[in-house]
Enzyme design. Sequence first.
Site, PDB file in Angstrom:
ATOM      1  N   ARG A  47       0.871  -1.183   0.000  1.00 31.11           N
ATOM      2  CA  ARG A  47       0.000   0.000   0.000  1.00 31.11           C
ATOM      3  C   ARG A  47       0.903   1.226   0.000  1.00 31.11           C
ATOM      4  O   ARG A  47       2.118   1.125   0.106  1.00 31.11           O
ATOM      5  CB  ARG A  47      -1.019  -0.003   1.148  1.00 31.11           C
ATOM      6  CG  ARG A  47      -0.675  -0.674   2.443  1.00 31.11           C
ATOM      7  CD  ARG A  47       0.390  -0.013   3.268  1.00 31.11           C
ATOM      8  NE  ARG A  47       0.217   1.415   3.375  1.00 31.11           N
ATOM      9  CZ  ARG A  47       1.196   2.273   3.585  1.00 31.11           C
ATOM     10  NH1 ARG A  47       2.463   1.855   3.697  1.00 31.11           N
ATOM     11  NH2 ARG A  47       0.985   3.559   3.682  1.00 31.11           N
ATOM     12  N   GLY A  48       0.248   2.407  -0.120  1.00 26.88           N
ATOM     13  CA  GLY A  48       1.024   3.630  -0.338  1.00 26.88           C
ATOM     14  C   GLY A  48       1.049   3.864  -1.845  1.00 26.88           C
ATOM     15  O   GLY A  48       1.365   2.935  -2.616  1.00 26.88           O
ATOM     16  N   ASP A 234      -2.114  10.884  -2.347  1.00 27.72           N
ATOM     17  CA  ASP A 234      -2.518   9.822  -3.268  1.00 27.72           C
ATOM     18  C   ASP A 234      -2.907  10.368  -4.633  1.00 27.72           C
ATOM     19  O   ASP A 234      -2.797   9.671  -5.641  1.00 27.72           O
ATOM     20  CB  ASP A 234      -3.673   9.013  -2.681  1.00 27.72           C
ATOM     21  CG  ASP A 234      -3.135   8.043  -1.653  1.00 27.72           C
ATOM     22  OD1 ASP A 234      -2.859   8.472  -0.526  1.00 27.72           O
ATOM     23  OD2 ASP A 234      -2.940   6.862  -2.006  1.00 27.72           O
ATOM     24  N   LYS A 245      -4.478  10.065   3.076  1.00 24.55           N
ATOM     25  CA  LYS A 245      -5.082   9.256   4.142  1.00 24.55           C
ATOM     26  C   LYS A 245      -6.069  10.055   4.979  1.00 24.55           C
ATOM     27  O   LYS A 245      -5.783  11.197   5.352  1.00 24.55           O
ATOM     28  CB  LYS A 245      -3.949   8.689   5.014  1.00 24.55           C
ATOM     29  CG  LYS A 245      -4.379   7.840   6.183  1.00 24.55           C
ATOM     30  CD  LYS A 245      -5.300   6.703   5.806  1.00 24.55           C
ATOM     31  CE  LYS A 245      -4.760   5.781   4.736  1.00 24.55           C
ATOM     32  NZ  LYS A 245      -5.804   4.910   4.139  1.00 24.55           N
TER      33      LYS A 245
HETATM   34  O1  MRU Z   1      -4.438   3.262   2.354  1.00 23.17           O
HETATM   35  P1  MRU Z   1      -2.948   3.469   2.179  1.00 23.17           P
HETATM   36  O2  MRU Z   1      -2.145   2.920   3.305  1.00 23.17           O
HETATM   37  O3  MRU Z   1      -2.480   3.003   0.831  1.00 23.17           O
HETATM   38  O4  MRU Z   1      -2.786   5.066   2.207  1.00 23.17           O
HETATM   39  C1  MRU Z   1      -1.503   5.610   2.032  1.00 23.17           C
HETATM   40  C2  MRU Z   1      -1.487   7.089   2.115  1.00 23.17           C
HETATM   41  O5  MRU Z   1      -2.491   7.745   2.267  1.00 23.17           O
HETATM   42  C3  MRU Z   1      -0.156   7.759   1.917  1.00 23.17           C
HETATM   43  O6  MRU Z   1      -0.077   8.937   2.651  1.00 23.17           O
HETATM   44  C4  MRU Z   1       0.011   8.082   0.414  1.00 23.17           C
HETATM   45  O7  MRU Z   1      -0.252   6.959  -0.368  1.00 23.17           O
HETATM   46  C5  MRU Z   1       1.374   8.589   0.119  1.00 23.17           C
HETATM   47  S1  MRU Z   1       2.560   7.300   0.361  1.00 23.17           S
HETATM   48  C6  MRU Z   1       4.090   7.858  -0.059  1.00 23.17           C
END
Ligand code: MRU
Length: 343
Positions: A47-48, A234, A245
């Site tokens: 994820r990320g 994202d 997030k």
């Molecule tokens: O649901 P996730 O864990 O994939 O969410 C991740 C985030 O919101 C991060 O802040 C975003 O993807 C940037 S990661 C470098």
Amino acid sequence: MTVFRPLFWEEDHLVLLDQTRLPWEERWLRLRTWEEVAEAIRSLRVRGAPAIGIAAAYGLVLAVLRPKPGHTPAQEFQEAQEGLARTRPTAVNLFWALARMTRALQACQDEQELFPTLLAEAKGIHEEDIAANLRMGELGAALLPAGARVLTLCNTGALATGGHGTALGVIRTAFAQEKLGMVYACETRPVLQGARLTAWELGREGIPFRLIADSAAGLLFRRGEVDAVLVGADRIAKNGDFANKVGTYVLAVLAQRHGVPFYVVAPSSSFDLALPSGEAIPIEERAEEEVLEPYGCRFAPPGARAWNPAFDLTPAELVTAFVTEKGVIRPPYVHTIPATLSG
Ligand code: MRU
């Protein structure tokens, strides 16, 4: 600086650290089909935003390497492309990586070229992401005061990217430069990317941190203990509105109220210039169980329902600057974002 890679290609398969098992267990998965990669993305094993894009790119390599019986590699690629695009809707890095891999496929003259060409492209996406993160680390660290106390949310570290990280990459670089005083890491309900993943990354490197309950951020600001907020993104629209997030918007409002700079650290692959504003960004809603019963531990009474948006939207006016590998972008974003990204 040694870069920890949470995923990498080995001979004929993708190796990936299962983030749903952290911090309890370091379980490395060996994925041999694109369907396994899609499942890993959907269930947050990887994820990320940048890491999702990189994993999907390797997923397309697996599609041409192991087409199902009766499928040509190109047909399997098409099916994989559509299947991977359905995994998570918000991070634009996913769609950016799928489009880039599709262009690489279209440039191939014959079937023999597909696997080596696509593998080179996926590795290129991966290496470019690490290089971008290292650059953003330098640019972001330069914005921080000596002994900076920074607040961050979710996990934006090596685990969320090809390696090093975005907002956490800035923290890593600032720590290496002996500029960092303290990291306050929000635990990040409901699935605790901060408590499980950010704490795991910071702890491994001896970076000083305190985990806080997400709702403790207000008191921290009131006490004047935050010098800067660093978050990832994202998807960033052309005007600078962005999705990240869930909980990011609250921190941005608090930062503005207390006159604290609010920095968004994200590579150019996280920008979606086709969207004029954030209103059109699709916000993923995940299963109610993540809120009602995280990791199998039931908190809510029988029959309780939950609403579980994985992301929220923060308006551009609350962002002090975007830190990208192409430079630090300041308002007015409608002009500066397109100008910097096309440079
Ligand atoms: O649901 P996730 O864990 O994939 O969410 C991740 C985030 O919101 C991060 O802040 C975003 O993807 C940037 S990661 C470098």
